[in-house]
Design a protein around this motif. Sequence first.
Motif, PDB file in Angstrom:
ATOM      1  N   LEU A 162      -2.144  -1.014   6.895  1.00 33.30           N
ATOM      2  CA  LEU A 162      -1.534  -0.805   5.583  1.00 33.30           C
ATOM      3  C   LEU A 162      -0.262  -1.646   5.449  1.00 33.30           C
ATOM      4  N   LEU A 191      -4.825   7.674   3.903  1.00 31.44           N
ATOM      5  CA  LEU A 191      -4.485   6.511   3.064  1.00 31.44           C
ATOM      6  C   LEU A 191      -5.449   5.352   3.237  1.00 31.44           C
ATOM      7  N   THR A 192      -6.284   5.389   4.252  1.00 34.55           N
ATOM      8  CA  THR A 192      -7.269   4.318   4.439  1.00 34.55           C
ATOM      9  C   THR A 192      -8.689   4.801   4.204  1.00 34.55           C
ATOM     10  N   ASP A 209       0.819  -1.214   0.000  1.00 32.33           N
ATOM     11  CA  ASP A 209       0.000   0.000   0.000  1.00 32.33           C
ATOM     12  C   ASP A 209       0.853   1.265   0.000  1.00 32.33           C
ATOM     13  N   CYS A 249       3.300  -1.862   4.295  1.00 33.75           N
ATOM     14  CA  CYS A 249       4.282  -0.792   4.106  1.00 33.75           C
ATOM     15  C   CYS A 249       5.692  -1.341   3.991  1.00 33.75           C
ATOM     16  N   LEU A 295       1.438   3.518  10.302  1.00 28.42           N
ATOM     17  CA  LEU A 295       0.816   3.106   9.040  1.00 28.42           C
ATOM     18  C   LEU A 295       0.528   1.601   9.054  1.00 28.42           C
TER      19      LEU A 295
END
Length: 420
Positions: free
Chosen positions: A357, A418-419, A331, A359, A352
């Motif tokens: 996510l 980002l989510t 992601d 990462c 994160l």
Amino acid sequence: MSAGGRRVAAPRGTRDVLPPESSLRQRVIDVARDAFERYGYRRIVTPTFEETGLFLRGVGESTDVVRKEMYTFEDGGGRSLSLRPEGTAPVVRAFVQHGMHKQPLPVKLWYAAPMFRYEAPQAGRYREHWQVGAEAIGSDDPLLDAEVIALLDGIYRRLGVPGVRLTLGSMGDAESRGPYRERLMEYLERHRGDLDEDARARMRLNPLRLFDAKDPRIAEIMREAPKLLDHLSPAAAAHRERVLEALGRLGIAYEEDPTLVRGFDYYTMTVFEFVSDHLGAQSAVGGGGRYDGLVEGLGGPPTPGIGFGAGIERIALALESAAEPPAEGIDVYLAVPDPALRLDLLPVLERLREGGLRCDSDLRGRSMKAMMRHAASLGARHAVIVGPREHEAGVATIRDMERGEQRQVPLGDLVQELTG
């Protein structure tokens, strides 16, 4: 990889599982686990090796698994142990050993574990292979048979395994098999001269095993042999009809196979197998059946049971034959061009990840340009760039790796951005 100047490799008949296949196999386990939990099954983990006697008593001395395929060794104490060749006998052993018959019945258990068999390796069949399986112990209700079949059918449908068909048979009950065995032995005695030594040995131990023979000459003889489905007792026939009725109500299509005996001696009554038309001659992707005498045979009280095992490699091979495996990727790629800032930004990377996510970040001191290439090679959806200027302002630049678009957001809002 080498040792002492010689290249080393995985043992013959085994293989390493690399990405992206490892992700596909994990998906099989995840989908199966979700299905098991929805049906009320709980996970069980049994040892990789067991006392050899468990498989002699449970699986059966007439089976190829016991006669030819087990990895058996003597430990330091002189005990004969074997690597687990199948999943049902160990689960039933645990059921008996831990007094699980005292729990509310049926006890529903599932597993995902490696199995070991010394057999000729081929596509999707290895000497170490993984199975997902389920066992429901403590009920002889034919509706449980249908439920177990529906459980496995649903796993295949949710995964999208192509060309799957269900074949169905019956091993009958003790009342069925006694008279039937006499008829089958009479037939086989007339053909004894055409049977090789191995077939005659199977005939002595369990003549039904000859229906599972791979030798074309034996298969031709067995084609005309009397079939157990034609000699079921009234109770076994009624059980079978109830299963078929339930499958009809569930809308599960099936093909009857009077020669289906499966590979183990513990089976009784319902036996079933799922095959995929995308796998060629060795088309099985899973199967199972009832084993109403196994618990008692392993020292427990008389307790019926039913279960199945499904080969993860076989399922993955069928899925790969139908379509490209899903693309892998992450992601977020965190790009920090100033090495002095990497330590300060470790908590950002962890937040994160805690936000769900996937990462990664640079761990080799790459330039900014090289980091972007690295992010693209990992299939990153976004790159989060934090240089000295951004860090001082408490912001990060989010780059959409597909579109090339960029925007700045506060560092504290990264997970939400980002989510969301």
